[in-house]
Motif scaffolding. Structure first.
Motif, PDB file in Angstrom:
ATOM      1  N   GLN A   1      35.048  44.360  38.954  1.00 57.50           N
ATOM      2  CA  GLN A   1      35.430  44.717  37.580  1.00 57.50           C
ATOM      3  C   GLN A   1      35.490  43.483  36.683  1.00 57.50           C
ATOM      4  O   GLN A   1      35.078  43.522  35.525  1.00 57.50           O
TER       5      GLN A   1
ATOM      6  N   GLN B   1      32.130  42.533  35.687  1.00 55.95           N
ATOM      7  CA  GLN B   1      31.638  43.468  34.668  1.00 55.95           C
ATOM      8  C   GLN B   1      32.154  43.092  33.272  1.00 55.95           C
ATOM      9  O   GLN B   1      31.417  43.149  32.291  1.00 55.95           O
TER      10      GLN B   1
ATOM     11  N   PRO C   1      25.887  49.061  40.565  1.00 49.34           N
ATOM     12  CA  PRO C   1      26.303  47.651  40.467  1.00 49.34           C
ATOM     13  C   PRO C   1      25.120  46.718  40.206  1.00 49.34           C
ATOM     14  O   PRO C   1      23.987  47.025  40.587  1.00 49.34           O
ATOM     15  N   THR C   2      25.421  45.602  39.584  1.00 51.29           N
ATOM     16  CA  THR C   2      24.396  44.565  39.431  1.00 51.29           C
ATOM     17  C   THR C   2      24.459  43.660  40.658  1.00 51.29           C
ATOM     18  O   THR C   2      25.410  43.734  41.453  1.00 51.29           O
TER      19      THR C   2
ATOM     20  N   GLN D   1      27.628  41.570  40.698  1.00 49.18           N
ATOM     21  CA  GLN D   1      28.809  42.363  41.082  1.00 49.18           C
ATOM     22  C   GLN D   1      28.835  42.591  42.592  1.00 49.18           C
ATOM     23  O   GLN D   1      29.881  42.427  43.233  1.00 49.18           O
TER      24      GLN D   1
ATOM     25  N   ASN E   1      27.516  50.529  32.459  1.00 46.12           N
ATOM     26  CA  ASN E   1      28.615  49.745  33.059  1.00 46.12           C
ATOM     27  C   ASN E   1      29.458  49.057  31.987  1.00 46.12           C
ATOM     28  O   ASN E   1      29.742  47.850  32.074  1.00 46.12           O
ATOM     29  N   ARG E   2      29.837  49.808  30.995  1.00 46.55           N
ATOM     30  CA  ARG E   2      30.622  49.223  29.909  1.00 46.55           C
ATOM     31  C   ARG E   2      31.843  50.093  29.609  1.00 46.55           C
ATOM     32  O   ARG E   2      31.758  51.325  29.648  1.00 46.55           O
ATOM     33  N   GLU E   3      32.971  49.453  29.322  1.00 45.59           N
ATOM     34  CA  GLU E   3      34.166  50.173  28.863  1.00 45.59           C
ATOM     35  C   GLU E   3      34.998  49.225  28.016  1.00 45.59           C
ATOM     36  O   GLU E   3      35.213  48.076  28.401  1.00 45.59           O
TER      37      GLU E   3
END
Lengths: 261, 105
Positions: A182, A185, A226-227, A230, B64-66
């Motif tokens: 996270q 991200q 996921p990348t 990540q 994948n964004r928040e």
């Protein structure tokens, strides 16, 4: 709106409830006073109110990515405290380190998760027609989240102490790896590290929208797309947690259940 | 060392300045525009302006964004570079109305 509130609050409460229940259970297994864990929860709750009250100012920091930076720092603190805890738990002389690492982990987790709930509920103060259903949904979501936390607490303390400690370390390692993912991200979202292409896509099997996806997200940091960075961060965190946890637990403490002299 | 830092800062600024940016407005729990088109393999800066009094969370599982956008404020989210396709996004706090998608060509 009721169902949406249940899901949103459940997701946030679940992450915090899992960390709180695991650490409380560890404290119980190691016969540590509960006050060492309840105090940081209260401190974290107060800091969450402060963070939520200043979210506009925080968001505007560093060219508009202040929120991502703060969230990355919070996740980083949880990861550091958790790793220290995992590494210290088998050392008989490290009681103080366990208490401080656990306290740091609890307080930070409370700030991270509770602040978002406060922002969410507070947002509906200006929409009175929806406020009652949001509060009801939030209450139900929090109740489910707490119940799952209680379930894991009794699952850990109900096992043989050595097995309870092992399970709690595995769960902490997985939560920790999820936190690393996270944090990465957030850094990608703030354009501070490259946001490269996704490595795989398992959303057709388990969607992140679904209840199972949300539960897996809280339990193991599940990410459907996921990348590479990540996935690498997740893997490295798991390996580090495994190495730290591989040493023998505190046999003198875990072999003797509470109340037995 | 100081020169290196200045060069790094200038390069960083140049990179951000060259990056295309798109403004998305949140009003009455709706996204305007709700459909965006961006070029493939291009990084884009989304400036999300929340004109409502209530907070909203810009969220996309596919991107994948928040990010929480408090009421009467704005937030910045960087997306991409992305492969061609459609990437939905939504407002987590008002998901029934606040919906949109990014088309990458």
């Amino acid at each position: 709106m009721l169902i949406n509130s249940v899901i949103i609050v459940l997701r946030e409460v679940l992450e915090a409830a899992l960390i709180v229940s695991i650490l409380l259970a560890q404290g119980q297994v190691l016969s540590l006073p509960r006050v060492y864990f309840m105090l940081p929860v209260m401190v974290g709750a107060v800091l969450a109110v402060v963070y939520a009250s200043n979210i506009v100012a925080v968001s505007a920091l560093m060219g508009g990515v202040g929120q991502e930076i703060v969230n990355t720092v919070l996740h980083g603190l949880i990861v550091i405290c958790t790793m220290v805890l995992i590494g210290a738990i088998k050392k008989p002389q490290a009681k103080l380190i366990i208490i401080f690492a656990g306290a740091g982990c609890l307080a930070t987790a409370m700030v991270r998760e509770l602040a978002e709930i406060i922002i969410y509920i507070n947002g509906f103060a200006s929409v009175p027609s929806l406020l009652s259903s949001v509060l009801a949904g939030s209450f139900i979501g929090a109740g489910i989240g707490f119940s799952i936390g209680v379930f894991f607490y009794y699952l850990i303390v109900g096992m043989r102490p050595i097995n309870g400690l092992r399970l709690s370390l595995v769960m902490l390692g997985l939560i920790c790896a999820g936190m690393v993912s996270q944090a990465i991200q957030f850094l990608m979202q703030a354009d501070l590290i490259p946001s490269n292409g996704i490595l795989w896509d398992t959303s057709a099997w388990v969607s992140e929208h679904s209840i199972i996806g949300q539960l897996l997200f809280a339990l193991v940091g599940y990410e459907a797309t996921p990348t590479a960075i990540q996935a690498t961060g997740y893997g490295l965190a798991l390996v580090l947690a495994f190495i730290l946890a591989m040493q023998k637990p505190r046999c003198d403490d875990v072999a003797r259940p509470k109340g037995v002299k | 060392m100081r020169i290196l830092l200045v060069v790094a800062l200038l390069l960083s600024c140049g990179r951000v300045m060259a990056m295309p940016s798109i403004e998305i407005i949140i009003r009455n729990h709706l996204f305007y525009p709700s459909e965006l088109t961006i070029a493939a393999d291009t990084k884009v800066k989304l400036i999300i302006v929340n004109q409502d009094a209530s907070a909203e969370e810009f969220e996309s599982y596919e991107l994948n964004r928040e990010k929480v956008i408090p009421g009467h404020s704005k937030g910045i989210v960087f997306v991409g570079p992305l492969a061609p396709g459609t990437y939905p996004f939504f407002g987590e706090f008002f998901p029934k109305t606040a919906q949109g998608h990014i088309i990458v060509k």
